[in-house]
Design a protein around this motif. Structure first.
Motif, PDB file in Angstrom:
ATOM      1  N   HIS A  62      -1.434  -4.746   2.661  1.00  0.00           N
ATOM      2  CA  HIS A  62      -1.155  -5.997   3.374  1.00  0.00           C
ATOM      3  C   HIS A  62       0.225  -5.992   4.038  1.00  0.00           C
ATOM      4  O   HIS A  62       0.718  -7.042   4.420  1.00  0.00           O
ATOM      5  CB  HIS A  62      -1.268  -7.178   2.412  1.00  0.00           C
ATOM      6  CG  HIS A  62      -2.654  -7.374   1.876  1.00  0.00           C
ATOM      7  ND1 HIS A  62      -3.652  -8.003   2.582  1.00  0.00           N
ATOM      8  CD2 HIS A  62      -3.218  -6.969   0.706  1.00  0.00           C
ATOM      9  CE1 HIS A  62      -4.771  -7.999   1.872  1.00  0.00           C
ATOM     10  NE2 HIS A  62      -4.530  -7.383   0.728  1.00  0.00           N
ATOM     11  N   THR A  64       2.673  -5.532   7.052  1.00  0.00           N
ATOM     12  CA  THR A  64       2.588  -5.531   8.511  1.00  0.00           C
ATOM     13  C   THR A  64       3.430  -4.392   9.079  1.00  0.00           C
ATOM     14  O   THR A  64       4.503  -4.082   8.556  1.00  0.00           O
ATOM     15  CB  THR A  64       3.057  -6.871   9.089  1.00  0.00           C
ATOM     16  OG1 THR A  64       4.442  -7.052   8.777  1.00  0.00           O
ATOM     17  CG2 THR A  64       2.269  -8.021   8.492  1.00  0.00           C
ATOM     18  N   TYR A  65       2.947  -3.784  10.147  1.00  0.00           N
ATOM     19  CA  TYR A  65       3.712  -2.725  10.801  1.00  0.00           C
ATOM     20  C   TYR A  65       3.180  -2.500  12.210  1.00  0.00           C
ATOM     21  O   TYR A  65       2.106  -2.977  12.571  1.00  0.00           O
ATOM     22  CB  TYR A  65       3.702  -1.421   9.989  1.00  0.00           C
ATOM     23  CG  TYR A  65       2.348  -0.793   9.780  1.00  0.00           C
ATOM     24  CD1 TYR A  65       1.832   0.138  10.680  1.00  0.00           C
ATOM     25  CD2 TYR A  65       1.593  -1.082   8.637  1.00  0.00           C
ATOM     26  CE1 TYR A  65       0.611   0.743  10.476  1.00  0.00           C
ATOM     27  CE2 TYR A  65       0.363  -0.478   8.418  1.00  0.00           C
ATOM     28  CZ  TYR A  65      -0.122   0.421   9.341  1.00  0.00           C
ATOM     29  OH  TYR A  65      -1.343   1.026   9.133  1.00  0.00           O
ATOM     30  N   ASP A  66       3.961  -1.761  13.015  1.00  0.00           N
ATOM     31  CA  ASP A  66       3.614  -1.450  14.394  1.00  0.00           C
ATOM     32  C   ASP A  66       3.731   0.059  14.601  1.00  0.00           C
ATOM     33  O   ASP A  66       4.670   0.688  14.106  1.00  0.00           O
ATOM     34  CB  ASP A  66       4.556  -2.150  15.372  1.00  0.00           C
ATOM     35  CG  ASP A  66       4.598  -3.654  15.148  1.00  0.00           C
ATOM     36  OD1 ASP A  66       3.618  -4.323  15.473  1.00  0.00           O
ATOM     37  OD2 ASP A  66       5.626  -4.141  14.635  1.00  0.00           O
ATOM     38  N   SER A  79      -0.418  -3.090  16.601  1.00  0.00           N
ATOM     39  CA  SER A  79       0.204  -3.887  15.552  1.00  0.00           C
ATOM     40  C   SER A  79      -0.822  -4.284  14.496  1.00  0.00           C
ATOM     41  O   SER A  79      -1.959  -4.635  14.829  1.00  0.00           O
ATOM     42  CB  SER A  79       0.833  -5.156  16.144  1.00  0.00           C
ATOM     43  OG  SER A  79       1.814  -4.822  17.104  1.00  0.00           O
ATOM     44  N   TYR A  80      -0.404  -4.216  13.248  1.00  0.00           N
ATOM     45  CA  TYR A  80      -1.254  -4.646  12.146  1.00  0.00           C
ATOM     46  C   TYR A  80      -0.579  -5.799  11.430  1.00  0.00           C
ATOM     47  O   TYR A  80       0.562  -5.683  10.970  1.00  0.00           O
ATOM     48  CB  TYR A  80      -1.527  -3.491  11.185  1.00  0.00           C
ATOM     49  CG  TYR A  80      -2.384  -2.409  11.811  1.00  0.00           C
ATOM     50  CD1 TYR A  80      -3.759  -2.594  11.961  1.00  0.00           C
ATOM     51  CD2 TYR A  80      -1.816  -1.231  12.280  1.00  0.00           C
ATOM     52  CE1 TYR A  80      -4.541  -1.624  12.561  1.00  0.00           C
ATOM     53  CE2 TYR A  80      -2.601  -0.261  12.879  1.00  0.00           C
ATOM     54  CZ  TYR A  80      -3.965  -0.461  13.014  1.00  0.00           C
ATOM     55  OH  TYR A  80      -4.735   0.505  13.615  1.00  0.00           O
ATOM     56  N   ARG A  81      -1.298  -6.923  11.350  1.00  0.00           N
ATOM     57  CA  ARG A  81      -0.802  -8.125  10.703  1.00  0.00           C
ATOM     58  C   ARG A  81      -1.778  -8.543   9.612  1.00  0.00           C
ATOM     59  O   ARG A  81      -2.876  -8.009   9.498  1.00  0.00           O
ATOM     60  CB  ARG A  81      -0.619  -9.255  11.729  1.00  0.00           C
ATOM     61  CG  ARG A  81       0.361  -8.908  12.844  1.00  0.00           C
ATOM     62  CD  ARG A  81       1.788  -8.776  12.304  1.00  0.00           C
ATOM     63  NE  ARG A  81       2.753  -8.469  13.356  1.00  0.00           N
ATOM     64  CZ  ARG A  81       3.230  -7.258  13.611  1.00  0.00           C
ATOM     65  NH1 ARG A  81       2.770  -6.214  12.906  1.00  0.00           N
ATOM     66  NH2 ARG A  81       4.124  -7.070  14.546  1.00  0.00           N
ATOM     67  N   GLU A  82      -1.418  -9.514   8.829  1.00  0.00           N
ATOM     68  CA  GLU A  82      -2.222  -9.933   7.686  1.00  0.00           C
ATOM     69  C   GLU A  82      -3.697 -10.168   8.026  1.00  0.00           C
ATOM     70  O   GLU A  82      -4.579  -9.666   7.318  1.00  0.00           O
ATOM     71  CB  GLU A  82      -1.625 -11.208   7.075  1.00  0.00           C
ATOM     72  CG  GLU A  82      -2.289 -11.661   5.785  1.00  0.00           C
ATOM     73  CD  GLU A  82      -2.045 -10.728   4.607  1.00  0.00           C
ATOM     74  OE1 GLU A  82      -2.905 -10.689   3.706  1.00  0.00           O
ATOM     75  OE2 GLU A  82      -1.006 -10.029   4.609  1.00  0.00           O
TER      76      GLU A  82
END
Length: 303
Positions: A62, A64-66, A79-82
């Motif tokens: 869980h 977040t990162y880019d 981008s990965y978000r919740e």
């Protein structure tokens, strides 16, 4: 950088290019058509490389990162978000496609599961479709796909729990994954036939006898399908049509039934029985024995 200059790196060599070694891989588990690596990386900085296998990346956790993905002459930020983790986002990089990956955000860990799928295996599964030619996958920088996400988690758990005993399950899931990729991520939409008939009585008898004879061995789906001279995909569909269960479910059930007989008829240890029936270890055996009987092996023996 041109395609010829891209560094070709297979999955077994990729860990050397990552910031941290994988916490789990299938490289020594005897898997054939698919390989898996579970990573927790502190950063990514992969120069332009290409892989001889199709790569499916499944972000998990869980955090977040880019990342910056470079491919097909352009770069884009992924981008990965919740919310992305709850819908099962994935990334697909076709075989032999030059690409680069670079993290552009500071995080403690970027956790993901990598699948590496053999193009020849994908072509074999495609042969069962209505349009088997031109088997090419599309680049998918970020797609929501809960089925692939669930396959990733299930295979990772199987490998972690069963080790070399996970090969048959890996064969089964690789077949399902390949068919799904061909339906939804190929340059041509591969439609598969709906098989109304199952195996003939003689074919089913042959398969059952083969499984019983090799029950204690590290069976592969390919070996069984080859007994009938058919593909894994075709065999899986016909077998389930005939029996109502998947080949993997049938195999586990037969191993449990054999173990039940040995527990009642012999004084051998639970561990010895587990190994003789084809389970990877006592824990692996106990898990499935309880699942099918509602009790552990020692409780069953005392009945």
């Amino acid at each position: 950088m041109s395609e010829k200059q891209a560094l070709v790196i297979d999955c077994v060599d990729l860990p050397k290019r990552m910031s941290d070694p994988p916490i789990l891989t299938s490289f020594q588990a005897g898997w054939r058509d698919i390989q898996l690596a579970h990573y927790r990386n502190s950063w990514l900085n992969l120069p332009e490389i290409s892989s001889p296998r199709h790569i499916v990346i499944i972000p998990i956790g869980h955090r977040t990162y880019d990342v910056e993905l470079g491919a097909e002459g352009r770069s884009e930020t992924v981008s990965y978000r919740e919310p992305d983790f709850s819908v099962g986002c994935i990334q697909i990089i076709p075989a032999n496609l030059p690409h680069s990956l670079r993290s552009i955000s500071l995080v403690q860990t970027m956790e993901c599961i990598h699948f590496y799928l053999e193009p020849t295996f994908l072509a074999q599964v495609a042969y069962e479709s209505v349009n088997p030619d031109r088997v090419e996958l599309l680049l998918a920088p970020k797609e929501a796909d809960l089925l692939i996400h669930q396959i990733g988690l299930a295979l990772n758990a199987s490998l972690e729990e069963d080790g070399v005993g996970s090969r048959f399950y890996a064969d089964t899931m690789a077949t399902a994954l390949a068919a799904h990729l061909l339906r939804h991520y190929a340059t041509r939409n591969h439609q598969f036939r709906d098989y109304e008939d199952g195996l003939s009585q003689q074919q089913l008898k042959q398969v059952v006898e083969y499984i019983q004879t090799h029950l204690g061995e590290n069976l592969s789906l390919t070996d069984i399908a080859n007994q009938l001279g058919m593909s894994q995909y075709y065999f899986c569909h016909l077998f389930k049509r005939s029996t109502g269960v998947s080949p993997h479910q049938y195999l586990i059930h037969q191993r449990v039934e054999q173990a039940k007989r040995l527990l009642k008829q012999t004084e051998r240890t639970v561990t010895a029985i587990a190994l003789d029936c084809g389970f990877a270890n006592q824990s692996h055996f106990a898990k499935y024995f309880r699942q099918y009987t509602g009790m552990n092996p020692n409780q069953f023996r005392k009945l």
